[in-house]
Design a protein around this motif. Structure first.
Motif, mmCIF file in Angstrom:
data_model
loop_
_atom_site.group_PDB
_atom_site.id
_atom_site.type_symbol
_atom_site.label_atom_id
_atom_site.label_comp_id
_atom_site.label_asym_id
_atom_site.label_seq_id
_atom_site.Cartn_x
_atom_site.Cartn_y
_atom_site.Cartn_z
ATOM 1 N N PRO A 141 0.900 -1.008 0.208
ATOM 2 C CA PRO A 141 -0.045 0.010 0.201
ATOM 3 C C PRO A 141 0.434 1.104 0.050
ATOM 4 O O PRO A 141 0.562 2.339 -0.626
ATOM 5 N N LEU A 142 2.079 1.266 0.494
ATOM 6 C CA LEU A 142 2.800 2.482 0.742
ATOM 7 C C LEU A 142 3.670 2.635 -0.895
ATOM 8 O O LEU A 142 3.646 3.358 -1.242
ATOM 9 N N GLN A 143 4.028 1.554 -1.268
ATOM 10 C CA GLN A 143 4.598 1.534 -2.885
ATOM 11 C C GLN A 143 3.292 2.735 -3.477
ATOM 12 O O GLN A 143 3.746 3.085 -4.564
ATOM 13 N N THR A 144 2.062 1.819 -3.855
ATOM 14 C CA THR A 144 0.529 2.190 -4.406
ATOM 15 C C THR A 144 1.047 3.786 -4.191
ATOM 16 O O THR A 144 0.604 4.421 -4.628
ATOM 17 N N LEU A 145 0.752 4.371 -2.725
ATOM 18 C CA LEU A 145 0.636 5.575 -2.916
ATOM 19 C C LEU A 145 1.381 6.680 -2.971
ATOM 20 O O LEU A 145 1.442 7.514 -3.763
ATOM 21 N N GLU A 146 2.881 5.825 -3.367
ATOM 22 C CA GLU A 146 4.000 6.670 -3.588
ATOM 23 C C GLU A 146 3.963 7.004 -5.266
ATOM 24 O O GLU A 146 4.103 8.131 -5.405
ATOM 25 N N GLN A 147 3.287 6.228 -5.524
ATOM 26 C CA GLN A 147 3.023 6.205 -6.929
ATOM 27 C C GLN A 147 1.996 7.219 -7.215
ATOM 28 O O GLN A 147 2.924 8.153 -8.533
#
Length: 134
Positions: free
Chosen positions: A76-82
């Motif tokens: 989820p953090l990677q998705t948010l970062e994207q």
């Protein structure tokens, strides 16, 4: 000259604790063939097996927890970062377009004002006699 206790099999390998126990027994003068030594070695081997099994269980739990953290935290953090990066890029493009439009608008306005002032000047409006033309 007692044998070194740290020599021998790698820690955590099967037989390493038993080998250390046998070394301790030999260093303390207990006969290697006595019933007490045999019982002690069997008990140490059983303890070592239990410890190795517990260590495997701990590793399995750690692997499971790493999977949970990966799935529920890192992804989820990677998705948010994207998404944040996409918004930043879109914002940069919007800002660039806005500044370009602002520059274009200012240029257009300046050109329009220049055109009006030329007309006024060419038609005699530059002399201050606009009422005479009308």
């Amino acid at each position: 000259g007692s044998p070194p206790l740290l020599g021998g099999p790698r820690p955590g390998s099967p037989g390493s604790v038993a080998a250390m126990a046998a070394g301790v027994a030999a260093a303390s003068g207990v006969g290697s063939g006595s019933a007490e030594t045999t019982q002690a070695l069997v008990a140490v081997r059983e303890l070592e097996k239990g410890l190795l099994e517990e260590l495997r269980n701990v590793h399995d739990r750690c692997d499971h927890m790493q999977g949970v953290v990966d799935e529920h935290v890192l992804r989820p953090l990677q998705t948010l970062e994207q998404h944040v990066e996409q918004l930043r890029v879109a914002g940069d493009k919007l800002e660039d377009r806005s500044s370009t439009e602002g520059t274009l608008g200012a240029s257009t306005t300046a050109a329009g004002e220049e055109c009006v002032s030329r007309r006024l000047f060419d038609s005699g409006g530059g002399t201050g006699d606009m009422a005479a033309e009308a």
